[in-house]
Design a protein around this motif. Sequence first.
Motif, PDB file in Angstrom:
ATOM      1  N   ALA A   1     -27.418  36.300  70.896  1.00  0.00           N
ATOM      2  CA  ALA A   1     -27.529  34.989  72.526  1.00  0.00           C
ATOM      3  C   ALA A   1     -25.936  34.617  72.643  1.00  0.00           C
ATOM      4  O   ALA A   1     -25.388  34.601  73.605  1.00  0.00           O
ATOM      5  N   GLY A   2     -25.473  34.290  70.988  1.00  0.00           N
ATOM      6  CA  GLY A   2     -23.980  33.524  70.971  1.00  0.00           C
ATOM      7  C   GLY A   2     -23.537  34.038  71.791  1.00  0.00           C
ATOM      8  O   GLY A   2     -22.454  33.172  72.407  1.00  0.00           O
ATOM      9  N   VAL A   3     -23.041  35.423  71.408  1.00  0.00           N
ATOM     10  CA  VAL A   3     -21.443  36.190  72.360  1.00  0.00           C
ATOM     11  C   VAL A   3     -22.374  36.416  73.676  1.00  0.00           C
ATOM     12  O   VAL A   3     -21.107  36.197  74.545  1.00  0.00           O
ATOM     13  N   ALA A   4     -23.445  36.469  73.715  1.00  0.00           N
ATOM     14  CA  ALA A   4     -23.692  36.636  75.572  1.00  0.00           C
ATOM     15  C   ALA A   4     -22.989  35.486  76.330  1.00  0.00           C
ATOM     16  O   ALA A   4     -22.726  35.084  77.343  1.00  0.00           O
ATOM     17  N   LYS A   5     -23.433  34.306  75.879  1.00  0.00           N
ATOM     18  CA  LYS A   5     -22.870  32.486  76.108  1.00  0.00           C
ATOM     19  C   LYS A   5     -21.480  32.901  76.252  1.00  0.00           C
ATOM     20  O   LYS A   5     -21.480  32.461  77.410  1.00  0.00           O
ATOM     21  N   LEU A   6     -21.009  33.230  74.972  1.00  0.00           N
ATOM     22  CA  LEU A   6     -19.573  33.300  75.730  1.00  0.00           C
ATOM     23  C   LEU A   6     -19.157  34.361  76.810  1.00  0.00           C
ATOM     24  O   LEU A   6     -17.659  33.914  77.301  1.00  0.00           O
ATOM     25  N   GLU A   7     -19.416  34.777  76.501  1.00  0.00           N
ATOM     26  CA  GLU A   7     -19.369  36.277  78.230  1.00  0.00           C
ATOM     27  C   GLU A   7     -19.083  35.740  78.994  1.00  0.00           C
ATOM     28  O   GLU A   7     -18.750  36.399  80.360  1.00  0.00           O
ATOM     29  N   THR A   8     -20.514  34.890  79.277  1.00  0.00           N
ATOM     30  CA  THR A   8     -20.244  33.949  80.678  1.00  0.00           C
ATOM     31  C   THR A   8     -19.601  33.232  80.985  1.00  0.00           C
ATOM     32  O   THR A   8     -19.308  32.316  82.017  1.00  0.00           O
ATOM     33  N   MET A   9     -18.148  32.726  80.057  1.00  0.00           N
ATOM     34  CA  MET A   9     -17.714  32.251  79.966  1.00  0.00           C
ATOM     35  C   MET A   9     -15.989  31.960  80.657  1.00  0.00           C
ATOM     36  O   MET A   9     -16.003  33.943  81.003  1.00  0.00           O
ATOM     37  N   THR A  10     -15.675  31.307  81.231  1.00  0.00           N
ATOM     38  CA  THR A  10     -13.767  31.046  81.956  1.00  0.00           C
ATOM     39  C   THR A  10     -13.160  32.375  80.839  1.00  0.00           C
ATOM     40  O   THR A  10     -13.519  32.350  80.031  1.00  0.00           O
ATOM     41  N   ALA A  11     -12.331  33.796  80.913  1.00  0.00           N
ATOM     42  CA  ALA A  11     -11.349  33.965  80.453  1.00  0.00           C
ATOM     43  C   ALA A  11     -10.326  32.065  79.823  1.00  0.00           C
ATOM     44  O   ALA A  11     -10.435  32.114  78.128  1.00  0.00           O
TER      45      ALA A  11
ATOM     46  N   PRO B   1     -17.661  28.818  63.496  1.00  0.00           N
ATOM     47  CA  PRO B   1     -18.925  30.701  63.879  1.00  0.00           C
ATOM     48  C   PRO B   1     -17.801  32.317  64.127  1.00  0.00           C
ATOM     49  O   PRO B   1     -17.852  32.853  65.164  1.00  0.00           O
ATOM     50  N   LEU B   2     -17.434  33.076  62.319  1.00  0.00           N
ATOM     51  CA  LEU B   2     -16.681  33.882  62.731  1.00  0.00           C
ATOM     52  C   LEU B   2     -17.531  35.029  63.159  1.00  0.00           C
ATOM     53  O   LEU B   2     -16.849  36.381  63.609  1.00  0.00           O
ATOM     54  N   HIS B   3     -19.134  34.630  62.841  1.00  0.00           N
ATOM     55  CA  HIS B   3     -19.829  36.098  63.279  1.00  0.00           C
ATOM     56  C   HIS B   3     -19.422  36.507  64.964  1.00  0.00           C
ATOM     57  O   HIS B   3     -19.867  37.641  65.031  1.00  0.00           O
ATOM     58  N   LEU B   4     -19.479  35.117  65.708  1.00  0.00           N
ATOM     59  CA  LEU B   4     -19.960  35.582  66.964  1.00  0.00           C
ATOM     60  C   LEU B   4     -18.067  36.679  67.457  1.00  0.00           C
ATOM     61  O   LEU B   4     -18.716  37.801  68.479  1.00  0.00           O
ATOM     62  N   LEU B   5     -16.992  36.635  66.859  1.00  0.00           N
ATOM     63  CA  LEU B   5     -16.038  38.223  66.260  1.00  0.00           C
ATOM     64  C   LEU B   5     -16.440  38.496  66.523  1.00  0.00           C
ATOM     65  O   LEU B   5     -16.865  39.750  67.130  1.00  0.00           O
ATOM     66  N   ASN B   6     -17.072  39.116  65.601  1.00  0.00           N
ATOM     67  CA  ASN B   6     -18.143  40.649  65.054  1.00  0.00           C
ATOM     68  C   ASN B   6     -19.266  41.431  66.129  1.00  0.00           C
ATOM     69  O   ASN B   6     -18.572  42.346  66.180  1.00  0.00           O
ATOM     70  N   ARG B   7     -19.886  39.910  65.924  1.00  0.00           N
ATOM     71  CA  ARG B   7     -20.691  40.516  66.492  1.00  0.00           C
ATOM     72  C   ARG B   7     -20.639  40.518  68.342  1.00  0.00           C
ATOM     73  O   ARG B   7     -21.516  41.770  68.492  1.00  0.00           O
ATOM     74  N   LYS B   8     -19.305  40.529  68.980  1.00  0.00           N
ATOM     75  CA  LYS B   8     -18.688  41.392  70.004  1.00  0.00           C
ATOM     76  C   LYS B   8     -18.405  42.373  69.341  1.00  0.00           C
ATOM     77  O   LYS B   8     -18.911  43.195  71.145  1.00  0.00           O
ATOM     78  N   PHE B   9     -17.744  42.516  69.124  1.00  0.00           N
ATOM     79  CA  PHE B   9     -17.846  44.331  68.550  1.00  0.00           C
ATOM     80  C   PHE B   9     -18.674  44.878  68.416  1.00  0.00           C
ATOM     81  O   PHE B   9     -18.683  45.976  68.728  1.00  0.00           O
ATOM     82  N   ILE B  10     -19.710  44.584  67.730  1.00  0.00           N
ATOM     83  CA  ILE B  10     -20.755  45.412  67.824  1.00  0.00           C
ATOM     84  C   ILE B  10     -21.405  45.422  68.909  1.00  0.00           C
ATOM     85  O   ILE B  10     -22.079  46.681  69.228  1.00  0.00           O
TER      86      ILE B  10
ATOM     87  N   HIS C   1      -7.196  36.658  62.115  1.00  0.00           N
ATOM     88  CA  HIS C   1      -8.735  36.295  62.887  1.00  0.00           C
ATOM     89  C   HIS C   1      -9.403  37.683  63.999  1.00  0.00           C
ATOM     90  O   HIS C   1      -9.695  38.690  63.321  1.00  0.00           O
ATOM     91  N   ILE C   2      -8.016  38.092  64.325  1.00  0.00           N
ATOM     92  CA  ILE C   2      -8.577  38.912  65.733  1.00  0.00           C
ATOM     93  C   ILE C   2      -8.001  40.321  64.828  1.00  0.00           C
ATOM     94  O   ILE C   2      -8.689  40.994  64.852  1.00  0.00           O
ATOM     95  N   ILE C   3      -6.910  40.380  63.996  1.00  0.00           N
ATOM     96  CA  ILE C   3      -6.806  41.093  63.436  1.00  0.00           C
ATOM     97  C   ILE C   3      -7.007  42.205  62.852  1.00  0.00           C
ATOM     98  O   ILE C   3      -8.224  43.190  62.436  1.00  0.00           O
ATOM     99  N   ARG C   4      -8.073  41.128  61.587  1.00  0.00           N
ATOM    100  CA  ARG C   4      -9.258  41.440  60.579  1.00  0.00           C
ATOM    101  C   ARG C   4     -10.813  41.613  61.872  1.00  0.00           C
ATOM    102  O   ARG C   4     -11.175  42.747  60.849  1.00  0.00           O
ATOM    103  N   ALA C   5     -10.791  41.227  62.407  1.00  0.00           N
ATOM    104  CA  ALA C   5     -11.718  40.971  62.874  1.00  0.00           C
ATOM    105  C   ALA C   5     -11.289  43.297  63.930  1.00  0.00           C
ATOM    106  O   ALA C   5     -12.717  44.169  63.751  1.00  0.00           O
ATOM    107  N   PHE C   6     -10.495  43.448  64.340  1.00  0.00           N
ATOM    108  CA  PHE C   6     -10.230  44.925  64.688  1.00  0.00           C
ATOM    109  C   PHE C   6     -10.914  45.537  63.435  1.00  0.00           C
ATOM    110  O   PHE C   6     -11.186  46.700  63.492  1.00  0.00           O
ATOM    111  N   HIS C   7     -10.076  45.685  62.202  1.00  0.00           N
ATOM    112  CA  HIS C   7      -9.816  46.843  61.210  1.00  0.00           C
ATOM    113  C   HIS C   7     -11.367  46.459  60.598  1.00  0.00           C
ATOM    114  O   HIS C   7     -12.125  47.507  60.252  1.00  0.00           O
TER     115      HIS C   7
END
Lengths: 343, 325
Positions: free
Chosen positions: B183-193, B275-284, B249-255
């Motif tokens: 849900a948190g990721v979905a919310k971020l996805e509705t935002m503008t860049a 909320p670091l989980h949001l970065l990782n969950r976006k990838f998932i 953070h971005i590099i770590r999330a990619f790794h």
Amino acid sequence: MKFLKRTDLDCFLTAAAEHRTIYVPIDEEPNKSAYRRYKPRTPVSQGLKTTRSAKDFFFPQTENLVGFRIEDKKIKILDPRTEHEDFAVFGVRACDARSFGILDKVFLSEPVDTYYQNRRAHGLILTMTCRRPAETCFCTAFGIDPASPEGDIVFTETADGWYIEPKTEGGRDFLAPLEEFLEERDEGGAEEAKARTRETMEKLPLAGLKTDSFGGGKTKELFDRPEWASLSEACIGCGTCTFVCPTCQCYDIRDYDTGREVRRFRCWDSCMYSDFTKMAGGNPRLTQKERFRQRFMHKLVYFPENNGGEFGCVGCGRCLASCPIHMNIVKVMKTLSEGQDEQ
Amino acid sequence: MQEMMKNRAKALLADGTVSRVIGWRRGEFSYDVTPAVFETAEELERDFVFDAFCGANVSKYLIRESAKDGGRILAFLKPCDAFSFNQLLAEHRVRRENVYLIGIPCAGKADIDRIKKAGIDGVLGIAEDGEDFVVSTVYGEERVKQADVLAERCLACKSKRHPVYDELLGEEGEDLPDDVRFAGVAKLETMTAEERFDFWRSELSKCIRCNACRNVCPACTCENCVFDNPDSGISQKTAADPFEENMYHIIRAFHVAGRCTDCGECSRVCPEHIPLHLLNRKFIKDIDELYGTYRAGEDDGTKNPLTSYTEGDAEASVVRERGRA
Ligand code: SF4
Ligand code: SF4
Ligand code: SF4
Ligand code: SF4
Ligand code: SF4
């Protein structure tokens, strides 16, 4: 005694901000605050402590020291220094107020750190007594009285406002143009508030924490204690405890190559990190046990040894609240003191 | 539960199945437990604790512990810890034969920060009472619903099932639906860049670069992290430039993409509550959408879609096709 009503705080700070930049704790979320530049009508946090300490104002996490650029085959030296602005920090607790004295011993002794020195010279500390200490607070173990903090002006908090006592010339100058926001009150209220704080401190779970087993000259007794192994076994070697700590003072200096110029900057470092003592000849602290031991030996033994007995911890409790695995200076002190009684 | 675990641990120590037990040691204020290795029944009796605050994932410690000689170590794993363990197993980071795993059921772990957020401080002790926690404090007694102070990761729990274990204590659970988790990721996805950029810049600006998120992460097990290695060219404690700093953070999330099991440890330990989980969950979520549902740590046989090639794989143009979402 002078008194500032809670309802007048905003006007008071707004007027003060015309003379210098004011930083106040602001709630980022309930029970989590950070110092921010004061803007009129922003509510000041009622919380006890900011997550980061107030040391950032004098010893920031990262700062550019100097830059270099090659122009016309000559090296041009760039001066990024900005630490000449007058500012005041509002709402500093007694523990953090004491931490500045500890940092002074490091940064103001020869060779003087002029970046730090400039910030100290331009910063006023407006301290506040603690009405609701937390279970993690143990400042009293180090002789700090949260009812009577150091600082340029002391704000003694009551339900409807603050009694105000300037303690330094700088503090008096700061208050001079702000008199109109203050009223005169009998100082009985201040005494009552202070007494309540002291009473609460006695009820806290860490009241009576003993420091007798520590201090200068204890290196031999403590360094090889077997308990270090179990105390440090779960430590993940992050630097959280060192970075939230108001008295941790280590830094690294590095160069950052932007492609067009080189910026020489300094940033906080942590004895909990594996490369902290890395040098050309190798690394004397090979495992987390040695790194972990360093942090606590420094605060409890080496610092007092080199600084007339003053401990390098102010008992603010931040490392207790933030450590991911809940290991901390209190557990270290209790474990090592217990072992000592048995010996 | 605590007594069952203690008894089982003592029995396994006594019959020689294991020589050590990793668990949690009692603290000062009832919530501040510390992971610890116990070697004797007496130590277990004195200090072993298991309650709503024993949330720390002990799987990562098993890298070190399973490398030791001198017998097996017993570990009690919650479902999310078991996913982490399984992922470590897939990456050959733990020695399975040196670990004895007991899967323990989990109704969610409490987050002391949420208790404090409710305005409760000066904590002297916390007791469970039906659906509530009764918190005794210097300022009097307080009550909170246990459900109201669950850790974020527990509200978004993916499964109550253990993908790996030697034995189970209590009932085995089932997978849970993913909608709450995303849900948190979905919310971020509705935002503008731009909104999203501002959101992350503001969150990441709080970072003190303590590295707790990396050091606690069971997917971050590199012997020498790129950020600690002066030869990597990007080694840094903090960067001179705040934007550069965000790159950590971005590099770590990619790794950890494709390897992160969403155990939630990074967000749990962050002193700045980023909320670091949001970065990782976006990838998932993206991996699920582009390659089909994949769960890191599910089974040590399946292939990570990011490190295995199939003809149907998404092409690089997917970025353009999906717009700036
Ligand atoms: S060691 Fe811990 S309690 Fe002591 S000053 Fe540092 S953060 Fe505060
Ligand atoms: S440690 Fe002492 S001075 Fe600091 S916040 Fe707690 S009670 Fe106040
Ligand atoms: S004591 Fe805690 S906060 Fe400090 S380095 Fe170890 S795990 Fe991190
Ligand atoms: S744990 Fe939080 S503050 Fe520490 S490095 Fe990670 S994001 Fe930054
Ligand atoms: S951030 Fe990357 S290099 Fe560093 S430990 Fe994690 S996976 Fe390894």
